[in-house]
Design a protein around this motif. Sequence first.
Motif, PDB file in Angstrom:
ATOM      1  N   LEU A   1      -5.276   1.247  14.361  1.00 49.69           N
ATOM      2  CA  LEU A   1      -5.692   0.606  13.113  1.00 49.69           C
ATOM      3  C   LEU A   1      -4.577   0.850  12.095  1.00 49.69           C
ATOM      4  CD1 LEU A   1      -7.774  -0.831  11.331  1.00 49.69           C
ATOM      5  CD2 LEU A   1      -8.751   1.422  10.839  1.00 49.69           C
ATOM      6  N   ASP A   2      -3.790  -0.181  11.869  1.00 50.01           N
ATOM      7  CA  ASP A   2      -2.688  -0.083  10.923  1.00 50.01           C
ATOM      8  C   ASP A   2      -3.176  -0.611   9.580  1.00 50.01           C
ATOM      9  OD1 ASP A   2      -0.382  -0.113   9.451  1.00 50.01           O
ATOM     10  OD2 ASP A   2       0.825  -1.083  11.006  1.00 50.01           O
ATOM     11  N   LEU A   3      -3.403   0.300   8.666  1.00 50.55           N
ATOM     12  CA  LEU A   3      -3.931  -0.093   7.361  1.00 50.55           C
ATOM     13  C   LEU A   3      -2.906  -0.846   6.526  1.00 50.55           C
ATOM     14  CD1 LEU A   3      -6.097   3.043   6.569  1.00 50.55           C
ATOM     15  CD2 LEU A   3      -6.829   0.832   7.468  1.00 50.55           C
ATOM     16  N   ASN A   4      -1.638  -0.834   6.933  1.00 52.40           N
ATOM     17  CA  ASN A   4      -0.651  -1.693   6.282  1.00 52.40           C
ATOM     18  C   ASN A   4      -1.013  -3.163   6.481  1.00 52.40           C
ATOM     19  OD1 ASN A   4       1.601   0.006   5.168  1.00 52.40           O
ATOM     20  ND2 ASN A   4       1.552   0.790   7.262  1.00 52.40           N
ATOM     21  N   ASP A   5      -1.710  -3.466   7.576  1.00 57.08           N
ATOM     22  CA  ASP A   5      -2.144  -4.837   7.859  1.00 57.08           C
ATOM     23  C   ASP A   5      -3.371  -5.227   7.039  1.00 57.08           C
ATOM     24  OD1 ASP A   5      -0.165  -5.121   9.794  1.00 57.08           O
ATOM     25  OD2 ASP A   5      -1.498  -4.490  11.426  1.00 57.08           O
ATOM     26  N   ARG A   6      -3.980  -4.276   6.375  1.00 57.93           N
ATOM     27  CA  ARG A   6      -5.252  -4.530   5.705  1.00 57.93           C
ATOM     28  C   ARG A   6      -5.222  -4.213   4.209  1.00 57.93           C
ATOM     29  NH1 ARG A   6      -9.651  -4.137  10.030  1.00 57.93           N
ATOM     30  NH2 ARG A   6      -8.436  -4.409  11.918  1.00 57.93           N
ATOM     31  N   VAL A   7      -4.045  -4.186   3.629  1.00 60.07           N
ATOM     32  CA  VAL A   7      -3.947  -3.809   2.217  1.00 60.07           C
ATOM     33  C   VAL A   7      -4.744  -4.738   1.312  1.00 60.07           C
ATOM     34  CG1 VAL A   7      -1.787  -2.523   2.417  1.00 60.07           C
ATOM     35  CG2 VAL A   7      -1.720  -4.979   1.938  1.00 60.07           C
ATOM     36  N   ASP A   8      -4.820  -6.028   1.647  1.00 60.87           N
ATOM     37  CA  ASP A   8      -5.595  -6.945   0.822  1.00 60.87           C
ATOM     38  C   ASP A   8      -7.088  -6.667   0.951  1.00 60.87           C
ATOM     39  OD1 ASP A   8      -3.331  -8.216  -0.203  1.00 60.87           O
ATOM     40  OD2 ASP A   8      -3.287  -9.679   1.433  1.00 60.87           O
ATOM     41  N   GLU A   9      -7.557  -6.428   2.174  1.00 61.28           N
ATOM     42  CA  GLU A   9      -8.974  -6.075   2.379  1.00 61.28           C
ATOM     43  C   GLU A   9      -9.317  -4.775   1.647  1.00 61.28           C
ATOM     44  OE1 GLU A   9     -10.302  -6.171   6.570  1.00 61.28           O
ATOM     45  OE2 GLU A   9      -8.400  -7.222   6.928  1.00 61.28           O
ATOM     46  N   ILE A  10      -8.409  -3.839   1.672  1.00 64.58           N
ATOM     47  CA  ILE A  10      -8.619  -2.543   1.021  1.00 64.58           C
ATOM     48  C   ILE A  10      -8.592  -2.698  -0.495  1.00 64.58           C
ATOM     49  CG2 ILE A  10      -7.575  -0.249   0.658  1.00 64.58           C
ATOM     50  CD1 ILE A  10      -6.557  -0.473   3.603  1.00 64.58           C
ATOM     51  N   GLY A  11      -7.818  -3.674  -0.969  1.00 63.70           N
ATOM     52  CA  GLY A  11      -7.656  -3.862  -2.409  1.00 63.70           C
ATOM     53  C   GLY A  11      -6.546  -2.998  -2.977  1.00 63.70           C
ATOM     54  N   LEU A  12      -5.616  -2.597  -2.119  1.00 64.31           N
ATOM     55  CA  LEU A  12      -4.532  -1.707  -2.521  1.00 64.31           C
ATOM     56  C   LEU A  12      -3.515  -2.459  -3.370  1.00 64.31           C
ATOM     57  CD1 LEU A  12      -4.224   1.275  -1.792  1.00 64.31           C
ATOM     58  CD2 LEU A  12      -2.556   0.588  -0.095  1.00 64.31           C
ATOM     59  N   ASP A  13      -3.099  -1.850  -4.445  1.00 60.67           N
ATOM     60  CA  ASP A  13      -2.137  -2.436  -5.373  1.00 60.67           C
ATOM     61  C   ASP A  13      -0.832  -1.640  -5.266  1.00 60.67           C
ATOM     62  OD1 ASP A  13      -0.596  -3.150  -7.614  1.00 60.67           O
ATOM     63  OD2 ASP A  13      -2.391  -3.528  -8.819  1.00 60.67           O
ATOM     64  N   TYR A  14       0.234  -2.327  -4.860  1.00 54.60           N
ATOM     65  CA  TYR A  14       1.524  -1.662  -4.673  1.00 54.60           C
ATOM     66  C   TYR A  14       2.157  -1.210  -5.985  1.00 54.60           C
ATOM     67  CZ  TYR A  14       1.807  -2.523   0.314  1.00 54.60           C
ATOM     68  OH  TYR A  14       1.572  -2.488   1.666  1.00 54.60           O
ATOM     69  N   GLU A  15       1.635  -1.691  -7.099  1.00 51.20           N
ATOM     70  CA  GLU A  15       2.185  -1.283  -8.390  1.00 51.20           C
ATOM     71  C   GLU A  15       1.482  -0.065  -8.974  1.00 51.20           C
ATOM     72  OE1 GLU A  15       2.674  -4.444 -11.176  1.00 51.20           O
ATOM     73  OE2 GLU A  15       3.486  -5.797  -9.662  1.00 51.20           O
TER      74      GLU A  15
END
Length: 170
Positions: free
Chosen positions: A95-109
């Motif tokens: 499970l690569d959470l880098n593939d799911r950043v949008d689902e997670i709602g992760l903000d790179y800023e």
Amino acid sequence: MTAADFGPDADSFMGYYIYDDTESFDKQETLARRSAKPLEVSSDNQQYLEELLDYLDTFDGNILFTNTPNNLEEDKFANYNYIKKKIEDRGYEVLDLNDRVDEIGLDYETDFNENMHVNYRGAFKITDYMADYLKEKYELPEHEKETDSIYEKTQERLLSRTEEMEKRNE
């Protein structure tokens, strides 16, 4: 070193160290690096991986490898892609959470502390996502209504600490 170096740490929560700082990254640039062609890891690391997978083959149960979101350089992603393929070729889920950043709602800023770690805002998002994922995928029972004073106290301390951080960051 002093005795204080071995005492309780106000920012450590049962293995999780709470990060407050924020470092911004370009999401598209990071995601582009992730597609790096797999690059073989050292022979020692290959041996360790094979030994680990051989050991895991003896278990009767669910095994899930995870990779938390990060902003590594292309060569590190290339090594990771090599390892991921080896693990998947052996029949294990990654499970690569880098593939799911949008689902997670992760903000790179706002959600990273530095290139390998998220700060507490990102950690809460990932934890919520993982809890839902594991509960759904493995049909885990609910434990929210159960009480265990050490976990309750740790959660209270964590929430109090993150509230302090939020106030400082306003």
